[in-house]
Design a protein around this motif. Sequence first.
Motif, PDB file in Angstrom:
ATOM      1  N   GLY A  16       0.811  -1.202   0.000  1.00  0.00           N
ATOM      2  CA  GLY A  16       0.000   0.000   0.000  1.00  0.00           C
ATOM      3  C   GLY A  16       0.847   1.255   0.000  1.00  0.00           C
ATOM      4  O   GLY A  16       2.069   1.205  -0.193  1.00  0.00           O
ATOM      5  N   SER A  17       0.197   2.388   0.203  1.00  0.00           N
ATOM      6  CA  SER A  17       0.900   3.668   0.176  1.00  0.00           C
ATOM      7  C   SER A  17       0.396   4.569   1.284  1.00  0.00           C
ATOM      8  O   SER A  17      -0.698   4.368   1.835  1.00  0.00           O
ATOM      9  N   LYS A  19       0.682   8.964   2.538  1.00  0.00           N
ATOM     10  CA  LYS A  19       1.196  10.301   2.323  1.00  0.00           C
ATOM     11  C   LYS A  19       1.199  11.013   3.662  1.00  0.00           C
ATOM     12  O   LYS A  19       0.157  11.212   4.282  1.00  0.00           O
ATOM     13  N   ARG A  67      10.483   4.912  -4.880  1.00  0.00           N
ATOM     14  CA  ARG A  67       9.096   4.686  -4.491  1.00  0.00           C
ATOM     15  C   ARG A  67       8.592   5.756  -3.518  1.00  0.00           C
ATOM     16  O   ARG A  67       7.555   5.570  -2.884  1.00  0.00           O
ATOM     17  N   SER A  68       9.357   6.834  -3.403  1.00  0.00           N
ATOM     18  CA  SER A  68       8.959   7.914  -2.501  1.00  0.00           C
ATOM     19  C   SER A  68       9.082   9.251  -3.205  1.00  0.00           C
ATOM     20  O   SER A  68       9.918   9.425  -4.102  1.00  0.00           O
ATOM     21  N   THR A  69       8.261  10.186  -2.762  1.00  0.00           N
ATOM     22  CA  THR A  69       8.334  11.547  -3.284  1.00  0.00           C
ATOM     23  C   THR A  69       8.178  12.519  -2.137  1.00  0.00           C
ATOM     24  O   THR A  69       7.202  12.445  -1.385  1.00  0.00           O
ATOM     25  N   GLU A  82       5.329  11.043   0.307  1.00  0.00           N
ATOM     26  CA  GLU A  82       4.493   9.940  -0.150  1.00  0.00           C
ATOM     27  C   GLU A  82       5.387   8.730  -0.383  1.00  0.00           C
ATOM     28  O   GLU A  82       6.417   8.837  -1.046  1.00  0.00           O
ATOM     29  N   VAL A  83       4.985   7.618   0.166  1.00  0.00           N
ATOM     30  CA  VAL A  83       5.740   6.383   0.005  1.00  0.00           C
ATOM     31  C   VAL A  83       4.817   5.333  -0.589  1.00  0.00           C
ATOM     32  O   VAL A  83       3.735   5.065  -0.060  1.00  0.00           O
ATOM     33  N   LEU A  84       5.252   4.749  -1.696  1.00  0.00           N
ATOM     34  CA  LEU A  84       4.492   3.703  -2.382  1.00  0.00           C
ATOM     35  C   LEU A  84       5.110   2.345  -2.084  1.00  0.00           C
ATOM     36  O   LEU A  84       6.225   2.242  -1.558  1.00  0.00           O
ATOM     37  N   SER A  85       4.381   1.304  -2.452  1.00  0.00           N
ATOM     38  CA  SER A  85       4.890  -0.065  -2.308  1.00  0.00           C
ATOM     39  C   SER A  85       5.493  -0.289  -0.925  1.00  0.00           C
ATOM     40  O   SER A  85       6.638  -0.750  -0.796  1.00  0.00           O
ATOM     41  N   LEU A  86       4.741   0.052   0.094  1.00  0.00           N
ATOM     42  CA  LEU A  86       5.249  -0.048   1.457  1.00  0.00           C
ATOM     43  C   LEU A  86       5.611  -1.480   1.820  1.00  0.00           C
ATOM     44  O   LEU A  86       4.973  -2.449   1.379  1.00  0.00           O
ATOM     45  N   ASP A  90       9.426  -0.707   6.463  1.00  0.00           N
ATOM     46  CA  ASP A  90       9.174   0.732   6.504  1.00  0.00           C
ATOM     47  C   ASP A  90       8.507   1.140   7.819  1.00  0.00           C
ATOM     48  O   ASP A  90       8.322   2.329   8.083  1.00  0.00           O
TER      49      ASP A  90
END
Length: 125
Positions: A16-17, A19, A67-69, A82-86, A90
């Motif tokens: 999941g992700s 923000k 995978r982060s912005t 924002e972190v994706l593909s947690l 993490d």
Amino acid sequence: QVQLVESGGGSVQAGGSLKLSCVASGDFGSVGCWGWFRQTPGNERERVATIDTGTFSSSYSPSVRGRSTISQDKRKMSQYLEVLSLKPEDTAIYSCAARKAPCLGLLSSTTFDAWGQGTQVTVSS
């Protein structure tokens, strides 16, 4: 002096992700560099990402790169991560930070002088 308040943490399934948000109050104009750090029990704070308020130049740790912005909104005096593909690894307390100096040179946690209270992120497998 800048005061920081994070929000957006919580429990997420792996893959999941999330923000995270950080809102600043006080002498916001003095901030040259924003940062996000995370910490797990018994470990030192790990730098996750930074963004320069003037150049918008960003940097990421190898553990989240790709995978982060990290972003900022000067009008809202806020920064975001924002972190994706947690992943379960993490899982940590995430804290936003600020310092007057720009994001040049050493970016360790000791060079940041304003911190939020931290928000827990838990990733379950």
